[in-house]
Design a protein around this motif. Structure first.
Motif, mmCIF file in Angstrom:
data_model
loop_
_atom_site.group_PDB
_atom_site.id
_atom_site.type_symbol
_atom_site.label_atom_id
_atom_site.label_comp_id
_atom_site.label_asym_id
_atom_site.label_seq_id
_atom_site.Cartn_x
_atom_site.Cartn_y
_atom_site.Cartn_z
ATOM 1 N N SER A 59 0.839 -1.179 0.065
ATOM 2 C CA SER A 59 0.138 0.056 -0.068
ATOM 3 C C SER A 59 0.925 1.158 0.071
ATOM 4 O O SER A 59 2.056 1.109 0.160
ATOM 5 N N PRO A 60 0.415 2.450 -0.306
ATOM 6 C CA PRO A 60 1.156 3.540 -0.383
ATOM 7 C C PRO A 60 1.858 3.808 0.884
ATOM 8 O O PRO A 60 3.141 4.386 0.936
ATOM 9 N N SER A 61 1.321 3.526 1.865
ATOM 10 C CA SER A 61 2.244 3.750 3.346
ATOM 11 C C SER A 61 3.031 2.939 3.347
ATOM 12 O O SER A 61 4.224 3.142 4.153
ATOM 13 N N ASP A 62 3.367 1.764 2.716
ATOM 14 C CA ASP A 62 4.246 0.888 2.879
ATOM 15 C C ASP A 62 5.598 1.454 1.948
ATOM 16 O O ASP A 62 6.711 1.055 2.303
ATOM 17 N N LEU A 63 5.162 2.372 1.130
ATOM 18 C CA LEU A 63 6.423 2.704 -0.025
ATOM 19 C C LEU A 63 7.075 3.982 0.672
ATOM 20 O O LEU A 63 8.416 3.956 0.333
#
Ligand SMILES: Nc1ncnc2c1ncn2[C@@H]1O[C@H](COP(=O)(O)OP(=O)(O)OP(=O)(O)O)[C@@H](O)[C@H]1O
Ligand SMILES: [Mg+2]
Lengths: 281, 253
Positions: free
Chosen positions: B36-40
């Protein structure tokens, strides 16, 4: 006397996939200097082909096309052309569009002088104030006015108009007839006008030529004496009605919808001798 | 005006990222299935210098490939637009060449010019992107209405003058349309080479190393970086189009 435009015995055929397509066969046309000749004829009979021959864009298979008694062998800068499609360049302003021919044939003329010349013409046709607009911002009639300016900007001796008003509504068209006459009085030229509108032909021209169906020959020549200023009312006189009748009949003959016989002596067997309808004063 | 030009696209992007985040969170996907974007964010933090370096590698090779495609594509388009015979002769060749999947060409090129990594990458970017440019230029030239030619030809203008004054400017809108397609294609070409070729450089190689190290967020982070570069280059083309072919844009209501 020698005519400015002299077309004699012209035959021409296009090469197509299905073999040669004869388009012109025995075309005769003489236009004196300063004259204005309208050419009418059935659709597809070769009228545009005729303009391309006069402009030197093509050479006829047979016969001669002469300007000033000189055989036309290629394009020359003394010719101006305008078409039904105004073909204005969208990336140029109206002023720059009108200046285009000068960039080609009068490249020595200073830019300021070119601009003055173009502005002068635009003013004549009522487009003052639109010099810096793009073609897409103008109406059809205005675009055609600009196109007329472009065809005249380099002071051509011969102006060739191929159905220039064909795509306009009737009112705009009549406005433009007047514009064209005004232009002619200010900027003398010898004109050839291709048209589908018989009223247009007798209003503007001093000679109307009817071409037969393809392969086209000169079927009929009508001379229209001109004197004094013209108004649209001239189109509603008995004389005009008579002329329109004759021309309409000639077109029907050309289309094969009427026998050639009732138009009696007005059909000209020898196209060089004009048959002027004797019923007219 | 500014709001519509900048605000709306940005809002769309943020909405997209939020939807992505929510989708992953709602499904409870682990990040090896879908990051997910927050993992990136950690991935970018950790590899920031690498992203800059590799991103630059990818960008310049794509741009050089694209420039080549513009030059060669315009040249081919010119030739095909002017001569019917050459158009008939070249079209099947071009179509055939374009139909070959470039993924199959990549190993061949990599073998042909072993070690010339920059050259290979530029070559693939070029090969994949010149086709639309060639076709659009040739169509633009061959569909020029005869009247446009005639107004100049009747004045005795040379072919060269007709080309510069009319044919070329008239073709520009089609050319830029094709260039927008070519931009994305060129990126695909560059990355194909970067991923397939060993000791690669560029974002493609970074993606590959993410794969070998099972660093899934890194892989997704690379994809996002590629998208960002693609958008950047696309808008450069849009700006060029506005400058050189802005006249073709009709005022809209
Ligand atoms: N370049 C060309 N090659 C082959 N055939 C052509 C070519 N140009 C015109 N023709 C054909 O020649 C004939 C005469 O064409 P032309 O355009 O001169 O007619 P026209 O009288 O101007 O027609 P319209 O009234 O529709 O404008 C038509 O049948 C047309 O299809
Ligand atoms: Mg015609």
């Amino acid at each position: 006397m020698t005519h400015l435009i002299d077309i004699a015995g012209v035959r021409h055929a296009y090469t197509t996939a299905e073999g040669p397509l004869p388009v012109l066969d025995g075309l005769e046309m003489q236009v004196p200097k300063g004259g204005f000749t309208a050419v009418v004829g059935p659709s597809g009979c070769g009228k545009s082909t005729l303009t391309r021959l006069v402009a030197g864009l093509m050479r006829p298979d047979e016969g001669t096309v002469q300007l000033h008694g000189e055989k036309v062998t290629g394009p020359r800068a003394t010719v101006g052309m305008a078409f039904q499609n105004p073909v204005l360049l969208e990336w140029r302003t109206i002023l720059k569009n009108v200046m285009l021919p000068l960039e080609i044939v009068s490249s020595k003329m200073s830019r300021a002088a070119q601009e003055d010349r173009a502005r002068h013409l635009l003013k004549l046709v009522g487009l003052e104030g639109f010099e810096d607009k793009r073609p897409s911002e103008l109406s059809g009639g205005m675009r055609q006015r600009a196109s007329l300016c472009r065809s005249l900007v380099h002071k051509p001796e011969v102006l060739i108009l191929d159905e220039p008003f064909g795509a306009l509504d009737a009112f705009t068209r009549e406005d433009l007839w007047q514009t064209l006459l005004d232009l002619k009085s200010q900027e003398p030229f010898t004109g050839v006008l291709i048209t589908h509108d018989l009223r247009e032909s007798i209003f503007l021209a001093d000679q109307v030529i009817v071409m037969s169906a393809r392969p086209a020959r000169t079927q009929y020549v009508m001379d229209i004496p001109r004197s004094g200023p013209r108004t649209l009312d001239d189109l509603y006189t008995p004389e005009a009605a008579e002329r329109l009748n004759i021309l309409r009949h000639q077109i029907e003959v050309a289309q094969g919808r009427a026998p050639a016989e009732p138009a009696e002596p007005r059909i000209d067997p020898e196209p060089t001798e004009r048959a002027v309808p004797e019923t007219l004063p | 005006m500014i709001f519509r030009k900048v605000g709306v696209p940005f809002a769309a992007m943020i909405l997209f990222l939020i939807a992505w985040e929510v989708l992953v969170w709602a499904n409870g996907w682990p990040n090896y299935r879908m990051a997910s974007p927050s993992d990136l964010i950690p991935a970018y933090e950790r590899y920031w210098p690498l992203f800059l370096e590799m991103g630059w590698q990818t960008l310049w090779r794509t741009v050089v490939g694209l420039l080549l495609a513009v030059i060669v594509g315009t040249g081919i388009g010119l030739v095909m637009g002017i001569s019917r015979t050459l158009r008939d002769g070249l079209y099947p060749l071009l179509v055939g060449f374009n139909a070959i999947p470039k993924a199959t060409v990549v190993p061949i090129v990599a073998l042909m010019f072993v070690g010339a990594h920059d050259f290979n990458t530029v070559l693939i970017a070029f090969m994949i992107s010149f086709f639309p440019i060639a076709v659009s230029v040739s169509i633009g030239l061959s569909t020029l209405e005869p009247e446009y030619r005639d107004i100049l030809r009747a004045l005795g203008a040379s072919q060269a003058t007709i080309f510069w004054k009319i044919a070329l400017p008239k073709t520009l809108p089609e050319f830029f349309g094709a260039l927008k397609v070519a931009v994305t294609l060129a990126f695909i070409g560059t990355n194909l080479m970067e991923i397939v070729s060993p000791h690669g450089r560029g974002l493609g190689a970074l993606f590959d190393s993410g794969k070998t190290n099972s660093d899934y967020p890194l892989m997704f982070a690379v994809l996002l970086a590629l998208a960002a570069l693609g958008i950047l280059l696309y808008y450069v083309v849009v700006a060029l189009e506005k400058t050189f072919a802005g006249w073709a844009e009709r005022p809209s209501g």
